[in-house]
Write a protein that holds these residues in place. Structure first.
Motif, mmCIF file in Angstrom:
data_model
loop_
_atom_site.group_PDB
_atom_site.id
_atom_site.type_symbol
_atom_site.label_atom_id
_atom_site.label_comp_id
_atom_site.label_asym_id
_atom_site.label_seq_id
_atom_site.Cartn_x
_atom_site.Cartn_y
_atom_site.Cartn_z
ATOM 1 N N UNK A 76 0.842 -1.194 0.000
ATOM 2 C CA UNK A 76 0.000 0.000 0.000
ATOM 3 C C UNK A 76 0.876 1.242 0.000
ATOM 4 N N UNK A 77 0.427 2.261 -0.732
ATOM 5 C CA UNK A 77 1.104 3.551 -0.800
ATOM 6 C C UNK A 77 0.063 4.639 -0.601
ATOM 7 N N UNK A 78 0.404 5.663 0.168
ATOM 8 C CA UNK A 78 -0.517 6.776 0.369
ATOM 9 C C UNK A 78 0.258 8.083 0.349
ATOM 10 N N UNK A 79 -0.422 9.154 -0.056
ATOM 11 C CA UNK A 79 0.234 10.462 -0.162
ATOM 12 C C UNK A 79 -0.787 11.567 0.030
ATOM 13 N N UNK A 80 -0.332 12.650 0.635
ATOM 14 C CA UNK A 80 -1.162 13.845 0.736
ATOM 15 C C UNK A 80 -1.179 14.544 -0.621
ATOM 16 N N UNK A 81 -2.364 14.843 -1.103
ATOM 17 C CA UNK A 81 -2.536 15.533 -2.375
ATOM 18 C C UNK A 81 -3.440 16.736 -2.132
ATOM 19 N N UNK A 82 -3.490 17.693 -3.070
ATOM 20 C CA UNK A 82 -4.383 18.834 -2.885
ATOM 21 C C UNK A 82 -5.823 18.390 -2.644
ATOM 22 N N UNK A 83 -6.385 18.790 -1.533
ATOM 23 C CA UNK A 83 -7.763 18.446 -1.203
ATOM 24 C C UNK A 83 -7.938 17.236 -0.324
ATOM 25 N N UNK A 84 -6.872 16.478 -0.047
ATOM 26 C CA UNK A 84 -7.045 15.295 0.785
ATOM 27 C C UNK A 84 -5.883 14.333 0.703
ATOM 28 N N UNK A 85 -6.200 13.041 0.776
ATOM 29 C CA UNK A 85 -5.188 11.996 0.725
ATOM 30 C C UNK A 85 -5.566 10.929 -0.276
ATOM 31 N N UNK A 86 -4.590 10.408 -1.017
ATOM 32 C CA UNK A 86 -4.791 9.409 -2.057
ATOM 33 C C UNK A 86 -3.968 8.177 -1.723
ATOM 34 N N UNK A 87 -4.526 6.978 -1.964
ATOM 35 C CA UNK A 87 -3.794 5.742 -1.659
ATOM 36 C C UNK A 87 -4.094 4.682 -2.700
#
Length: 267
Positions: A76-87
């Protein structure tokens, strides 16, 4: 012809012996409110991704001593992106000629007290030389009632295998509950599980963190009479987790993972 009763037995073992497509927190406690980055939450609680800071990556496996040829591996990979978090997550499991893989994409956002998340999932099942693909989705949300109380809910289209390879059924699963932060070191989680055609169940447990580097978890899931124990150890940006889950018929399953967390990273 692959016997229907054999297929049903194999699927029962797979679904009962592990919490497929779940990391430590959801498999032990059910629905939780995560104080730190946890990319595993993309499978059941994508709303918690709205709290993501920087980037995180994790790799883990379930091991079953009573069924050594059954295995489950997850990334699993997750990252903070504009507007929230994506994984993004990947999962593979196999047992006695049956294989299953999942790819999941989730997004979560924080709305000042509300957290909302959506998940899209691709599943592939394989039996000997045959395979089939299915698409699923999930929604989750949480609301902070008070500084110590959070309401939690999760909905997923979960596959149900009834032993008929030609039948493609999707059984919706709904889980709702609460998390109570008793203190800075102790969190209590309780949730109910509803699925059409299945008896209602409950899941819950406690999460105790005596020091910042170390935490203990204990949980129980009523439908499978499954008792779980877990521990986490944090060393700077690295976190490792170990979990043991007991089952009255199928024995004990063991989970181990390693997570790299870089909360200060930005694109």
């Amino acid at each position: 012809m692959f016997p229907c009763f054999t297929l049903g037995l194999i699927c029962c073992v797979l679904l009962s012996c592990s919490a497929a497509g779940q990391g430590q927190l959801n498999s032990v406690l059910g629905l939780v409110t995560a104080p730190t980055n946890d990319p595993w939450l993309v499978w059941q609680q994508p709303d918690q991704l709205g709290k993501q800071r920087g980037i995180s990556g994790a790799a883990g496996s379930w091991y079953r001593w009573n069924t050594p040829d059954a295995g489950e591996r997850m990334l699993a990979l997750s990252a903070a992106v504009p507007g929230g978090g994506l994984a993004f997550g990947m999962q593979q499991q196999s047992f006695a000629g049956l294989g299953e893989s999942q790819h999941v994409l989730g997004f979560g956002r924080d709305f000042r007290g509300w957290q909302m998340g959506v998940q899209l999932r691709h599943e592939r099942q394989r039996i000997e030389e045959r395979s089939r693909d299915r698409l699923g989705f999930g929604l989750s949300g949480s609301y902070v009632l008070h500084q110590q109380w959070t309401l939690l809910a999760s909905f997923r289209q979960s596959p149900l295998s009834d032993g008929n390879w030609q039948r493609n059924r999707e059984l919706p699963a709904f889980q709702a509950g609460f998390a109570h932060q008793l203190s800075d070191q102790l969190q209590l989680c309780v949730s109910s599980i509803l699925q059409p055609g299945e008896k209602p169940g409950s899941q819950g447990g406690v999460w105790y963190q005596p020091i910042s580097q170390f935490s203990l978890l204990m949980g129980y899931e009523s439908r499978l009479s499954r008792l779980s124990f877990g521990l986490n150890y944090q060393m700077k940006q690295l976190r490792t987790s170990f979990t043991a889950q007991t089952h009255p018929q199928l024995g004990t399953a063991y989970w181990i993972d390693l997570c790299l967390d870089l909360p200060s990273f930005s694109f």
